[in-house]
Write an enzyme that holds these catalytic residues in place. Structure first.
Site, mmCIF file in Angstrom:
data_model
loop_
_atom_site.group_PDB
_atom_site.id
_atom_site.type_symbol
_atom_site.label_atom_id
_atom_site.label_comp_id
_atom_site.label_asym_id
_atom_site.label_seq_id
_atom_site.Cartn_x
_atom_site.Cartn_y
_atom_site.Cartn_z
ATOM 1 N N SER A 497 0.845 -1.185 0.000
ATOM 2 C CA SER A 497 0.000 0.000 0.000
ATOM 3 C C SER A 497 0.890 1.247 0.000
ATOM 4 O O SER A 497 1.694 1.408 -0.917
ATOM 5 C CB SER A 497 -0.957 -0.048 1.201
ATOM 6 O OG SER A 497 -2.001 0.878 1.045
ATOM 7 N N ASP A 582 -8.699 -4.557 -6.322
ATOM 8 C CA ASP A 582 -8.303 -3.618 -5.272
ATOM 9 C C ASP A 582 -9.079 -2.305 -5.423
ATOM 10 O O ASP A 582 -8.940 -1.615 -6.424
ATOM 11 C CB ASP A 582 -6.793 -3.356 -5.393
ATOM 12 C CG ASP A 582 -6.228 -2.607 -4.194
ATOM 13 O OD1 ASP A 582 -6.996 -1.909 -3.514
ATOM 14 O OD2 ASP A 582 -5.012 -2.708 -3.965
ATOM 15 N N HIS A 614 -7.025 -5.519 -1.986
ATOM 16 C CA HIS A 614 -5.901 -4.772 -1.411
ATOM 17 C C HIS A 614 -5.112 -5.693 -0.483
ATOM 18 O O HIS A 614 -5.197 -5.623 0.736
ATOM 19 C CB HIS A 614 -6.427 -3.549 -0.664
ATOM 20 C CG HIS A 614 -5.382 -2.506 -0.408
ATOM 21 N ND1 HIS A 614 -4.654 -1.931 -1.423
ATOM 22 C CD2 HIS A 614 -4.937 -1.938 0.743
ATOM 23 C CE1 HIS A 614 -3.813 -1.044 -0.902
ATOM 24 N NE2 HIS A 614 -3.961 -1.039 0.404
#
Length: 639
Positions: A497, A582, A614
């Site tokens: 991330s 995602d 994600h």
């Protein structure tokens, strides 16, 4: 049961111990990769309100599908399990993400589809097995606002089915799914708060750059604004006082650190300060529903810390600490009578065990070891450390040195956390222990912007993606080298991330620093990233552009700090992994980076999973990712 509100329950860190040699015994053997990352054989325990049934999850294969975490129930007599477990759910696509009891007969659980984070809330009758989807709306995201403990038939659920950008609140029958609108979002509410009777009495609005706390005396009344601040000032309602007339909140109005305060809606500007930690933000506070008293506040320095307000709660924790020496303790639930508790005991080298504690009988019954395949004695200590940034900030972090190896000239993995407005903390981390078991040292740092260290430290990150935030990471690498711990030619960087963005920024803007890099669902282009956010983030877009950068006002800076626009600078071997569904970091973020590198003739390893979002959650995808990462890091860093 104990109710506990948290802002972010991840530990901070503090100046740590000596980094002397740890090679007093031979290195442990390399344990199988799957043993680090597989789901527990039994875990995620929950107690029914009446204490007569225990629920848990365990991996189950249905009709030949890969095993997924499904819910089971088993009768209890006191703190002793009796009879055989009975399976309640039969999910085959993905693990159930979360669940809890509603009373004694109904279990509520959440699931999404392929990692899209559009969670549905479902109810399963623990006696009949009947399953009802309480939010059967395609493309909507639902969550439970209040379990309405005193109402046996209903819960409050918020979802964005009416308008994808905002969440309304409904009172939903857990047996039939019938829903009644309780609070409609006018378009700017980003959070709701109920009182102890389950009435929606407070809310937080945002126009992007300013937030307002709304309050009403009852559900028949109109909300009225009582506190307005800019977004840099946090006044976050936690729960009502026990007479339902005032609000406990986390607030940093007029101070750098978050405190527990009481706000009287009649005099909202006069906060009653209850507790402020000395050096860090408060994370949350807890209370006893049964006894209607404030019990504790939680915060983190180098490890989780508690401030007790209630002698009975402090005695309970001390009793458990005496029984489980060498482990940190967390209460993960109780029966409604608050006489039987689910206890987690863990430390930095093991996810530990789960127990039932019967307070009346003073008995502790083990339910399960979460990962018995990984011996605690062979894992590595997670040490709090700190170092100075080049402009004088103290950066706290954690260093994990591989057990049984001399901490000199080691191959090292720098592991910046995601968020970025989150933080790393002390405890068991399977990634960290896996890398240490393979001979790598691991450095995790809470760079500027990490939460928990006060408002000034958080604000120091604004406009600094790829700049001072990245310098803090680079300065950590230089600290490792100066300590003699890291071999400067064998340093890798891995993050997910925002940590994936920091990985790409590291190999783009400091191309000589790293010998290998792994980007997991990371941002590569700050322009396209902010264009592709989920619709329910849009009310916060102005705030995000103020904190990260505006695509027009800050165009030059965003262009200068978007790794995808400078792929010509990358020469470090790179492995990228991405979930196709995602919703936070769109697949295009990884696609464009891979395309830019391939256009230069640079070979980049790229893994995409169509049924993930994600981060990878299904076991088979996790195993494939970590196997590929291990092979990649071994090839380039030669541990």
């Amino acid at each position: 049961m104990f109710s506990f509100m948290t802002r972010t329950v991840l530990a901070a860190s503090i100046v740590g111990a000596s980094l002397g040699a740890c090679a007093t015994q031979p290195p442990p053997r390399a344990y199988p990769l799957k043993d680090f990352f597989r789901n527990p054989e039994r875990g995620f325990f929950r107690l029914a309100d009446d204490g007569r049934t225990l629920a848990f999850m365990q991996p189950t294969s249905v009709d030949g599908h890969p095993a997924r975490m499904n819910i089971y129930v088993q009768p209890l007599q006191g703190s002793q399990l009796v009879g055989e477990p009975r399976q309640l759910t039969s999910e085959t696509a993905r693990d159930i993400s979360n669940y809890f009891w509603k009373g004694a007969d109904v279990v509520l659980f959440q699931k999404d589809f392929g990692g899209d984070e559009n969670y549905h809330v479902l109810a399963v009758n623990a006696k009949t097995g009947k399953i009802t989807d309480l939010t059967p709306y395609e493309g909507a995201r639902a969550s439970i606002e209040d379990d309405l403990e005193d109402d046996p038939d209903h819960v409050l659920i918020s979802h964005n089915q009416r308008n994808p950008e905002v969440f309304d609140v409904y009172r939903v029958n857990v047996h039939t799914g019938a829903a009644v609108l309780v609070a409609q979002n006018p378009g700017n509410i980003v959070g709701w708060q109920t009182d102890h009777a389950g009435k929606v009495r407070a809310a937080v609005t945002s126009d992007g750059l300013n937030t307002t706390l709304l309050y009403r005396d009852d559900e028949a009344s109109e909300f009225r604004p009582i506190i307005t601040t800019d977004y840099r000032t946090n006044v976050s309602p936690s729960f009502f006082t026990f007479d339902d007339k005032k609000i406990y909140a986390l607030s940093n109005r007029g101070r750098d650190k978050l405190s527990l305060v009481v706000i009287d809606p009649a005099r909202p500007d006069a906060e009653e300060e209850i507790f402020t930690p000395d050096t860090v933000d408060l994370d949350g506070a807890g209370y006893s529903r049964k006894r209607r008293v404030l019990t504790l506040a939680a915060y983190q320095t180098d490890k989780p810390q508690y401030k007790f307000f209630d002698a009975q709660s402090e005695k309970l924790f001390n009793t458990l600490r005496d029984k489980l020496k060498g482990y940190d303790i967390a209460l993960q639930g109780s029966n409604r009578d608050e006489s039987v508790f689910i206890v987690a005991a863990y430390n930095d080298r093991t996810p530990g065990s789960r127990y039932l504690y019967d307070a009346n009988a003073d008995t502790l019954t083990k339910l399960a070891d979460i990962n018995p395949a990984i011996p605690e004695a062979d894992m590595s200590e997670v040490r709090p450390i700190s170092y100075q940034s080049r402009d004088g900030l103290t950066i706290h972090g954690y260093l994990t040195l591989p057990a049984g190896r001399d901490p000199k000239n080691l191959p090292c993995i720098v592991n910046p956390h995601g968020g970025p407005w989150a933080r790393d903390g002390w405890g068991y981390n399977p990634e960290t222990q896996f890398l240490a078991n393979r001979g790598f040292c691991v450095l995790q740092m809470n760079f500027r912007g990490s939460t928990g260290y006060g408002r000034a430290f958080w604000e120091a990150s604004f406009g600094e993606w790829g700049l001072k935030m990245q310098d803090d990471i680079t300065d950590g690498v230089q600290w490792l080298i100066k300590q003699g711990i890291a071999d400067p030619k064998r340093i890798g960087i891995y993050g997910a991330s925002y940590g994936g963005y920091a990985t790409l920024a590291g190999v783009t803007f400091t191309p000589d620093l790293y010998a290998a890099a792994v980007d997991y669902v990371g941002v590569s282009n700050l322009f396209t990233f902010m264009k592709s956010i989920p619709p329910y983030w849009k009310p916060m877009l102005d705030k995000m552009q103020d904190m990260v950068g505006h695509p027009e006002r800050d165009k030059d800076r965003l262009a200068a700090t978007s790794p995808a626009l400078h792929a010509d600078k990358i020469k470090t071997p790179l492995f990228i992994a991405q979930g196709a569904k995602d919703p936070r970091v769109n697949k295009d973020e990884s696609d464009q980076m891979v395309a830019a590198l391939k256009a230069r003739g640079v070979d980049v390893e790229y893994m995409v999973k169509d049924n993930e979002g994600h981060g990878f959650h299904n076991d088979e995808n996790k195993f494939e990712f970590y196997e590929a990462m291990e092979k990649f890091l071994k090839e380039h860093l030669k541990p």
